[in-house]
Design a protein around this motif. Sequence first.
Motif, PDB file in Angstrom:
ATOM      1  N   VAL A 102       2.266   9.667  -3.664  1.00 46.65           N
ATOM      2  CA  VAL A 102       3.215  10.887  -2.931  1.00 46.65           C
ATOM      3  C   VAL A 102       4.574  10.279  -2.942  1.00 46.65           C
ATOM      4  O   VAL A 102       5.402  11.110  -2.866  1.00 46.65           O
ATOM      5  CB  VAL A 102       2.732  11.023  -1.435  1.00 46.65           C
ATOM      6  CG1 VAL A 102       2.927   9.922  -0.464  1.00 46.65           C
ATOM      7  CG2 VAL A 102       3.388  12.223  -0.936  1.00 46.65           C
ATOM      8  N   VAL A 103       4.969   8.926  -2.897  1.00 45.55           N
ATOM      9  CA  VAL A 103       6.150   8.344  -3.099  1.00 45.55           C
ATOM     10  C   VAL A 103       6.757   7.862  -4.519  1.00 45.55           C
ATOM     11  O   VAL A 103       7.871   7.526  -4.546  1.00 45.55           O
ATOM     12  CB  VAL A 103       6.270   7.261  -2.130  1.00 45.55           C
ATOM     13  CG1 VAL A 103       5.759   7.477  -0.663  1.00 45.55           C
ATOM     14  CG2 VAL A 103       5.626   6.097  -2.655  1.00 45.55           C
ATOM     15  N   ARG A 104       5.606   8.206  -5.574  1.00 45.78           N
ATOM     16  CA  ARG A 104       6.170   7.630  -6.660  1.00 45.78           C
ATOM     17  C   ARG A 104       7.170   8.128  -7.511  1.00 45.78           C
ATOM     18  O   ARG A 104       8.351   7.339  -7.874  1.00 45.78           O
ATOM     19  CB  ARG A 104       5.032   7.963  -7.678  1.00 45.78           C
ATOM     20  CG  ARG A 104       4.961   7.549  -9.042  1.00 45.78           C
ATOM     21  CD  ARG A 104       4.009   7.760 -10.143  1.00 45.78           C
ATOM     22  NE  ARG A 104       2.844   7.057  -9.517  1.00 45.78           N
ATOM     23  CZ  ARG A 104       1.580   7.152  -9.943  1.00 45.78           C
ATOM     24  NH1 ARG A 104       1.342   8.190 -11.099  1.00 45.78           N
ATOM     25  NH2 ARG A 104       0.461   6.436  -9.616  1.00 45.78           N
ATOM     26  N   ASN A 105       7.755   9.446  -7.156  1.00 48.61           N
ATOM     27  CA  ASN A 105       9.066   9.894  -7.546  1.00 48.61           C
ATOM     28  C   ASN A 105      10.189  10.240  -6.513  1.00 48.61           C
ATOM     29  O   ASN A 105      10.972  11.024  -6.913  1.00 48.61           O
ATOM     30  CB  ASN A 105       8.692  11.187  -8.224  1.00 48.61           C
ATOM     31  CG  ASN A 105       7.792  11.238  -9.519  1.00 48.61           C
ATOM     32  OD1 ASN A 105       7.979  10.253 -10.313  1.00 48.61           O
ATOM     33  ND2 ASN A 105       6.957  11.857  -9.727  1.00 48.61           N
ATOM     34  N   ASN A 106       9.822   9.359  -5.447  1.00 52.58           N
ATOM     35  CA  ASN A 106      10.897   9.598  -4.265  1.00 52.58           C
ATOM     36  C   ASN A 106      12.280   8.821  -4.818  1.00 52.58           C
ATOM     37  O   ASN A 106      12.049   7.863  -5.294  1.00 52.58           O
ATOM     38  CB  ASN A 106      10.150   8.727  -2.998  1.00 52.58           C
ATOM     39  CG  ASN A 106      11.002   9.191  -1.803  1.00 52.58           C
ATOM     40  OD1 ASN A 106      12.004   8.530  -1.481  1.00 52.58           O
ATOM     41  ND2 ASN A 106      10.584  10.151  -0.997  1.00 52.58           N
ATOM     42  N   PRO A 107      13.344   9.331  -4.458  1.00 54.17           N
ATOM     43  CA  PRO A 107      14.423   8.745  -4.676  1.00 54.17           C
ATOM     44  C   PRO A 107      14.687   7.411  -4.266  1.00 54.17           C
ATOM     45  O   PRO A 107      15.258   6.458  -4.640  1.00 54.17           O
ATOM     46  CB  PRO A 107      15.462   9.531  -4.048  1.00 54.17           C
ATOM     47  CG  PRO A 107      14.791  10.926  -3.881  1.00 54.17           C
ATOM     48  CD  PRO A 107      13.237  10.723  -3.728  1.00 54.17           C
ATOM     49  N   ILE A 108      14.114   7.119  -3.077  1.00 59.54           N
ATOM     50  CA  ILE A 108      14.043   5.713  -2.481  1.00 59.54           C
ATOM     51  C   ILE A 108      13.318   4.811  -3.353  1.00 59.54           C
ATOM     52  O   ILE A 108      13.878   3.709  -3.612  1.00 59.54           O
ATOM     53  CB  ILE A 108      13.429   5.585  -1.066  1.00 59.54           C
ATOM     54  CG1 ILE A 108      14.279   6.556   0.077  1.00 59.54           C
ATOM     55  CG2 ILE A 108      13.217   4.347  -0.396  1.00 59.54           C
ATOM     56  CD1 ILE A 108      15.680   6.044   0.292  1.00 59.54           C
ATOM     57  N   ASN A 109      12.092   5.093  -3.789  1.00 56.77           N
ATOM     58  CA  ASN A 109      11.323   4.240  -4.619  1.00 56.77           C
ATOM     59  C   ASN A 109      11.982   4.094  -6.010  1.00 56.77           C
ATOM     60  O   ASN A 109      12.034   3.065  -6.518  1.00 56.77           O
ATOM     61  CB  ASN A 109       9.806   5.118  -4.953  1.00 56.77           C
ATOM     62  CG  ASN A 109       8.901   4.005  -5.522  1.00 56.77           C
ATOM     63  OD1 ASN A 109       9.150   2.893  -5.258  1.00 56.77           O
ATOM     64  ND2 ASN A 109       7.714   4.310  -6.026  1.00 56.77           N
ATOM     65  N   ILE A 110      12.480   5.218  -6.454  1.00 59.10           N
ATOM     66  CA  ILE A 110      13.205   4.995  -7.798  1.00 59.10           C
ATOM     67  C   ILE A 110      14.440   3.965  -7.575  1.00 59.10           C
ATOM     68  O   ILE A 110      14.793   3.121  -8.578  1.00 59.10           O
ATOM     69  CB  ILE A 110      13.869   6.397  -8.522  1.00 59.10           C
ATOM     70  CG1 ILE A 110      12.633   7.283  -8.772  1.00 59.10           C
ATOM     71  CG2 ILE A 110      14.725   6.195  -9.700  1.00 59.10           C
ATOM     72  CD1 ILE A 110      13.046   8.807  -8.849  1.00 59.10           C
ATOM     73  N   MET A 111      15.258   4.155  -6.681  1.00 58.28           N
ATOM     74  CA  MET A 111      16.318   3.104  -6.465  1.00 58.28           C
ATOM     75  C   MET A 111      15.753   1.637  -6.302  1.00 58.28           C
ATOM     76  O   MET A 111      16.448   0.786  -6.535  1.00 58.28           O
ATOM     77  CB  MET A 111      16.973   3.580  -5.106  1.00 58.28           C
ATOM     78  CG  MET A 111      18.533   2.794  -4.975  1.00 58.28           C
ATOM     79  SD  MET A 111      19.024   3.401  -3.225  1.00 58.28           S
ATOM     80  CE  MET A 111      18.698   4.831  -2.846  1.00 58.28           C
ATOM     81  N   ASN A 165       0.834  -1.414   0.044  1.00 61.40           N
ATOM     82  CA  ASN A 165       0.002  -0.010   0.135  1.00 61.40           C
ATOM     83  C   ASN A 165       0.792   1.128   0.071  1.00 61.40           C
ATOM     84  O   ASN A 165       0.720   2.244  -0.848  1.00 61.40           O
ATOM     85  CB  ASN A 165      -0.990   0.044   1.415  1.00 61.40           C
ATOM     86  CG  ASN A 165      -1.919  -1.071   1.151  1.00 61.40           C
ATOM     87  OD1 ASN A 165      -2.440  -1.479   0.004  1.00 61.40           O
ATOM     88  ND2 ASN A 165      -2.504  -1.373   2.250  1.00 61.40           N
ATOM     89  N   ILE A 166       2.063   1.431   0.755  1.00 59.18           N
ATOM     90  CA  ILE A 166       2.796   2.384   0.829  1.00 59.18           C
ATOM     91  C   ILE A 166       3.416   2.637  -0.336  1.00 59.18           C
ATOM     92  O   ILE A 166       3.414   3.744  -0.952  1.00 59.18           O
ATOM     93  CB  ILE A 166       3.949   2.055   1.910  1.00 59.18           C
ATOM     94  CG1 ILE A 166       3.067   2.308   3.529  1.00 59.18           C
ATOM     95  CG2 ILE A 166       4.919   3.191   1.800  1.00 59.18           C
ATOM     96  CD1 ILE A 166       3.991   1.831   4.615  1.00 59.18           C
ATOM     97  N   LEU A 167       3.903   1.683  -1.108  1.00 56.02           N
ATOM     98  CA  LEU A 167       4.729   1.802  -2.416  1.00 56.02           C
ATOM     99  C   LEU A 167       3.719   2.292  -3.515  1.00 56.02           C
ATOM    100  O   LEU A 167       4.171   2.826  -4.521  1.00 56.02           O
ATOM    101  CB  LEU A 167       5.336   0.497  -2.795  1.00 56.02           C
ATOM    102  CG  LEU A 167       6.232   0.103  -2.019  1.00 56.02           C
ATOM    103  CD1 LEU A 167       6.855  -1.404  -2.168  1.00 56.02           C
ATOM    104  CD2 LEU A 167       7.731   1.018  -1.859  1.00 56.02           C
ATOM    105  N   SER A 168       2.381   1.956  -3.402  1.00 51.73           N
ATOM    106  CA  SER A 168       1.585   2.384  -4.606  1.00 51.73           C
ATOM    107  C   SER A 168       1.027   3.816  -4.172  1.00 51.73           C
ATOM    108  O   SER A 168       0.109   4.181  -5.053  1.00 51.73           O
ATOM    109  CB  SER A 168       0.311   1.305  -4.355  1.00 51.73           C
ATOM    110  OG  SER A 168      -0.486   1.483  -3.108  1.00 51.73           O
TER     111      SER A 168
END
Length: 363
Positions: A232-241, A226-229
């Motif tokens: 708000v976090v879509r373009n976060n550097p952590i998510n991109i990594m 749920n968090i990853l979907s």
Amino acid sequence: TSSYVLPDFPYDVKCILAEKKCPDHSVRIRIIEFLQADMTKYLEGSLYPNSQQYNIVVNALLQAYPFLDEDGNGFLLWKRALKDRFKYVRRPIEDDEQVLRNKYKFGHRRGQTRKSSFAGNKFDDVQVQKEEEPAYLKGSTMDLHIKWLKQEYTKTQRNWKEVDKRMNVTIEIRRKMINNKAPLKDILRLFPFLRCPYQLFREFQLLTHMDIYKKTVKILEVYSENILSLYVVRNNPINIMLQENLKQHREEDVLKYMKMTAACLLLPDVFGDDSSLFAAVNEEVKAVTPVLEVKNPFNVNACEFALYIEREELAQLNDCTMALAALVAAFHVFDIPCPERIHTTLNFLESLVFEVRNPASLP
């Protein structure tokens, strides 16, 4: 490895397993330690089992003790714990050719490997042995327990059953020091075992009657997708990594571990909190309050987690689950006020840990 036979566990561990009850965190650690040592012996000294060898050993454990397969997730949890134990054992080694070769291969700088928490803490203890105990403790029964704990902490092989017993006996004086705002260095000097993650969790359980490690595992398993979907976090550097690293692996347990790690690190951003007060990812720790130091979070062979308080390393941790549990536990165990800029994130976690009637939810 097909002929692998489980080791003969210590008597007290066998007694707990014979009861067919889910062991607490300290017993799980002891089981993993014995499995790791036995596997190393079976593999003729190798500290790098392959995935099939991990699978065979964990399968042997769960076939012998089916009740360890909690909610059907036991295999992945035990395999990850065993992998982390091997990683923990390899970390301080600097004179083994196979270990050095793999460290160099996976980006560790030669000659600059990280010291183990035991080695670092042992040095600290040697430095403070000369310091006098508080006057009200001298000659008392508590003084004898504290001296035993300090001496036992310097040993490689520790009597964990006796450690648990003496930590129980000394909890009143420890809580008194913490409630009276004694300096953290003084508390850790008298009770160095609070640097051990499982003792930190045990202290939390003595205070709250909650198993924070088990709770944290469930929180990350339930909420990570749920968090990853969230947008708000879509373009976060952590998510991109994370997305870049997911392409390099196919093992289901590795992918699940990476997603849980990312979800853990993204929590402050989800709630609009200050992530620098939660975790320092591949950078220097600057916060004074409890904060995680995370290096190479998605490198299966080189990721490192540590808990810092007052910009000093308190403990090294096996994975994101243990790290998150240790962070929450530290605020309670050491009675540290939560910074306003990270309050929403910790409130969310605590409402789930303490099972409040109306727990906080994701935005």
